[in-house]
Design an enzyme around this catalytic site. Structure first.
Site, PDB file in Angstrom:
ATOM      1  N   ARG A  88       3.954  11.103   5.059  1.00 43.50           N
ATOM      2  CA  ARG A  88       5.146  11.273   4.581  1.00 43.50           C
ATOM      3  C   ARG A  88       5.395  10.932   3.052  1.00 43.50           C
ATOM      4  O   ARG A  88       6.495  10.479   2.900  1.00 43.50           O
ATOM      5  CB  ARG A  88       6.410  10.772   5.487  1.00 43.50           C
ATOM      6  CG  ARG A  88       6.042   9.182   5.534  1.00 43.50           C
ATOM      7  CD  ARG A  88       7.375   8.818   6.441  1.00 43.50           C
ATOM      8  NE  ARG A  88       6.885   7.611   7.135  1.00 43.50           N
ATOM      9  CZ  ARG A  88       7.792   6.468   7.174  1.00 43.50           C
ATOM     10  NH1 ARG A  88       9.009   6.761   7.406  1.00 43.50           N
ATOM     11  NH2 ARG A  88       7.277   5.485   8.214  1.00 43.50           N
ATOM     12  N   ARG A 172       8.944   4.738  -4.838  1.00 46.51           N
ATOM     13  CA  ARG A 172       8.488   3.557  -4.457  1.00 46.51           C
ATOM     14  C   ARG A 172       7.504   3.110  -5.452  1.00 46.51           C
ATOM     15  O   ARG A 172       6.664   3.752  -6.138  1.00 46.51           O
ATOM     16  CB  ARG A 172       7.913   3.440  -2.802  1.00 46.51           C
ATOM     17  CG  ARG A 172       7.264   2.061  -2.628  1.00 46.51           C
ATOM     18  CD  ARG A 172       7.363   2.059  -1.273  1.00 46.51           C
ATOM     19  NE  ARG A 172       5.934   2.656  -1.022  1.00 46.51           N
ATOM     20  CZ  ARG A 172       5.567   2.572   0.286  1.00 46.51           C
ATOM     21  NH1 ARG A 172       6.104   2.029   1.331  1.00 46.51           N
ATOM     22  NH2 ARG A 172       4.494   2.973   0.834  1.00 46.51           N
ATOM     23  N   ASP A 248      -2.769  -1.071   8.240  1.00 43.49           N
ATOM     24  CA  ASP A 248      -2.424  -0.125   7.106  1.00 43.49           C
ATOM     25  C   ASP A 248      -1.257  -0.552   6.205  1.00 43.49           C
ATOM     26  O   ASP A 248      -0.950   0.128   5.288  1.00 43.49           O
ATOM     27  CB  ASP A 248      -2.422   1.291   7.694  1.00 43.49           C
ATOM     28  CG  ASP A 248      -1.459   1.257   8.811  1.00 43.49           C
ATOM     29  OD1 ASP A 248      -1.639   0.408   9.854  1.00 43.49           O
ATOM     30  OD2 ASP A 248      -0.451   2.015   8.972  1.00 43.49           O
TER      31      ASP A 248
HETATM   32  P1  AMP Z   1       4.143   3.154   9.409  1.00 43.28           P
HETATM   33  O1  AMP Z   1       3.461   2.179  10.166  1.00 43.28           O
HETATM   34  O2  AMP Z   1       5.407   3.475   9.515  1.00 43.28           O
HETATM   35  O3  AMP Z   1       3.805   2.614   8.022  1.00 43.28           O
HETATM   36  O4  AMP Z   1       3.237   4.511   9.469  1.00 43.28           O
HETATM   37  C1  AMP Z   1       2.291   4.810  10.036  1.00 43.28           C
HETATM   38  C2  AMP Z   1       1.352   6.216   9.887  1.00 43.28           C
HETATM   39  O5  AMP Z   1       2.423   6.983  10.434  1.00 43.28           O
HETATM   40  C3  AMP Z   1       1.613   6.629   8.515  1.00 43.28           C
HETATM   41  O6  AMP Z   1       0.051   7.229   8.208  1.00 43.28           O
HETATM   42  C4  AMP Z   1       2.563   7.304   8.151  1.00 43.28           C
HETATM   43  O7  AMP Z   1       2.169   8.187   6.964  1.00 43.28           O
HETATM   44  C5  AMP Z   1       2.848   8.263   9.250  1.00 43.28           C
HETATM   45  N1  AMP Z   1       4.069   8.534   9.628  1.00 43.28           N
HETATM   46  C6  AMP Z   1       5.161   7.765   9.608  1.00 43.28           C
HETATM   47  N2  AMP Z   1       6.411   8.389   9.790  1.00 43.28           N
HETATM   48  C7  AMP Z   1       5.959  10.043   9.444  1.00 43.28           C
HETATM   49  C8  AMP Z   1       6.826  11.055   9.244  1.00 43.28           C
HETATM   50  N3  AMP Z   1       8.073  11.232   9.466  1.00 43.28           N
HETATM   51  N4  AMP Z   1       6.185  12.367   9.133  1.00 43.28           N
HETATM   52  C9  AMP Z   1       4.638  11.981   9.080  1.00 43.28           C
HETATM   53  N5  AMP Z   1       3.841  10.981   9.041  1.00 43.28           N
HETATM   54  C10 AMP Z   1       4.823   9.858   9.273  1.00 43.28           C
HETATM   55 MG    MG Z   2       2.799   2.197   6.916  1.00 50.29          MG
END
Ligand code: AMP
Ligand code: MG
Length: 481
Positions: A88, A172, A248
């Protein structure tokens, strides 16, 4: 507007990303611009006020921008996901700021990419403003962090669990977006050549002095361990709970990144968890130093082939660094704790002294932030400190031991290191709820207070007050998806 982009990631790291455009948005509106940060970046804030809606929505990218989605992998809650990536977000380019530092500009919430895995690639207004607020709060506290340059609304409603929410995009700024998981992506595919290229790039960008070290990759691993140990120690000292310390979400630069379910602890309890998805408490406040080491072990594994051609020697070298993580963390934590307590010099018994205060706070609902802040008053008079404890007996026994260790100018020094204002959960929620209803005044006010968290002012009294009793017990945070 000249951004003077120089996109080294796109240039040097082919295969580490896919070129990808931002999704079209119907009616972008610039909600907030971080003017001081724009100036720091050498950008013209007045011009950005005029053109920011188009630029920060990805609708009209400035000349020289190179939008791309980065690939990465990562251990999420202990399990390995080999294929993550910007699902995203888009890196739109790198610029050199006024101090000569290279900074990434990223749009978060800019639509689906090949890495979106079934999700919509968008971000709702609440999580965007939350990341804006908490990132600026961390910056105000002097803690390394990514920062928000702008927030735009897109004019597109999004369907979320809570109902329909306005779509938004956060711009960001980061030292880089290279994560532990970026290394894991190629290591998991046994693509050692790319792990090496990424390490060379990360060394050149973040630790250039190590390029000429006798063993640059080992020195690099050590430098990342040091940066992350220092970072997590600083989180702990202000009561910050990241909430989703997946590999990550841990940067190679040592900046805090990805403010999703994060929150500040109020009453001291090492088991504090706010994240709705962290059912086991893996990322609880008191677990963060252990997760730091666990994540660094994963980075060590990814770097093994670079450390030595011989697998046993490579593992020995990685372990030689990993074994230092606990002491590094403890060293930073203790140095910070001595400052918080206003101690003179360093003595053997200081760790015990600190632990005994924490023990006196535990189970008392003693507010983490206020206890340390009011301790400065208690150099002479514990009248403002005592009411923070339900039962202050253990505290009373501790105070004379502490007073015997104080530096001459302790109270003043303590007030410069122990904030009076943090991003309290009920204040953050209040600001986001008002923003959702179209009123950004509470957001602006909170932002202003958090930018200057050490100077106590009568007109900001309310921002120092803990949440009403019971609020934090039921408070839950979400990942923003
Ligand atoms: P996070 O742990 O929130 O940093 O996200 C983990 C993974 O999920 C990352 O690869 C993000 O890009 C993906 N992700 C989180 N929210 C979304 C969304 N709304 N649409 C697509 N990918 C998402
Ligand atoms: Mg993340």
């Amino acid at each position: 507007m000249t951004f003077r982009f120089d996109n080294s990631y796109a240039r040097d790291l082919e295969g580490f990303y896919v070129d990808w455009p931002a999704a079209p948005v119907p009616a972008p509106r610039l909600l907030r611009l971080n003017r001081p940060l724009a100036e720091e970046l050498g950008l013209d804030p007045d011009l950005l006020e005029r053109e920011g809606a188009e630029i920060f929505s990805g609708r009209c990218l400035p000349e020289g921008a190179h939008p791309l989605a980065q690939v990465y992998a990562g251990h999420q809650f202990g399990g390995f996901s080999p294929q993550l990536g910007d699902g995203r977000a888009l890196l739109i380019g790198e610029i050199t700021d006024r101090a000569g530092r290279r900074r990434d500009l990223q749009l978060k919430g800019s639509g689906r990419t090949p890495f979106s895995r079934g999700a919509d690639g968008k971000a709702a207004l609440g999580p965007v403003l939350r990341e804006y607020l908490v990132g600026e709060a961390m910056h105000g506290l002097g803690i390394p962090t990514t920062r928000a340059l702008a927030a735009v609304t897109t004019g597109e409603p999004l369907l979320r669990q809570e109902g329909e929410r306005p779509g938004a995009i956060l711009t960001r700024v980061a030292a880089s977006h290279i994560r532990v998981g970026t290394f894991q992506f190629f290591a998991a595919r046994s693509d050692i050549d790319r792990v090496r290229r990424l390490a060379d790039y990360a060394i050149a960008r973040h630790y250039p002095e190590l390029a000429s070290a006798p063993e640059p990759y080992l020195a690099f691993y050590e430098a990342v361990a040091e940066a992350q140990a220092q970072l997590v120690a600083r989180w702990m000292l202000v009561g910050f709970i990241h909430g989703v310390m997946n590999t990550d979400n841990m940067t190679i630069s040592g900046e805090t990144i990805d403010y999703g379910p994060c929150a500040f602890m109020e009453g001291y309890d090492p088991g504090t968890v706010f994240s709705s998805i962290d059912l086991q408490g893996r990322y609880a406040y008191g677990n963060q130093p252990f997760i730091l080491a666990w994540n660094l072990a994963r980075l060590g594994e990814a770097l093994l082939p670079l450390l030595d051609a011989d697998a046993v020697r490579a593992a020995d070298k990685a372990n030689s660094v990993l074994e230092t993580v606990g002491a590094r963390y403890q060293g930073h934590w203790m140095a910070g704790m001595r400052a918080k307590l206003g101690l003179a010099g360093a003595e053997e018994g200081d760790a015990q002294l600190a632990e005994d205060l924490l023990e006196a706070m535990r189970g008392q609902r003693a507010d983490w932030t206020l206890t340390f802040r009011r301790l400065a008053d208690a150099v002479t008079d514990a009248g403002t400190l005592r009411p923070l404890f339900r039962d202050a007996a253990a505290l009373e026994a501790w105070l004379p031991r502490w007073r015997a260790r104080l530096a001459p100018d302790a109270a003043e020094r303590m007030r410069a290191t122990n904030p009076i204002y943090i991003a309290r959960n009920h204040r953050v929620e209040e600001a986001l709820a008002a923003a959702h209803a179209g009123d950004l005044a509470p957001f602006d006010r909170l932002l202003e207070v958090l930018a200057d968290p050490f100077s106590e002012r009568a007109d900001r009294e309310l921002f120092a007050v803990p949440a009403p009793e019971g609020f934090d017990d039921s408070y839950r945070t979400f990942c923003g998806t």
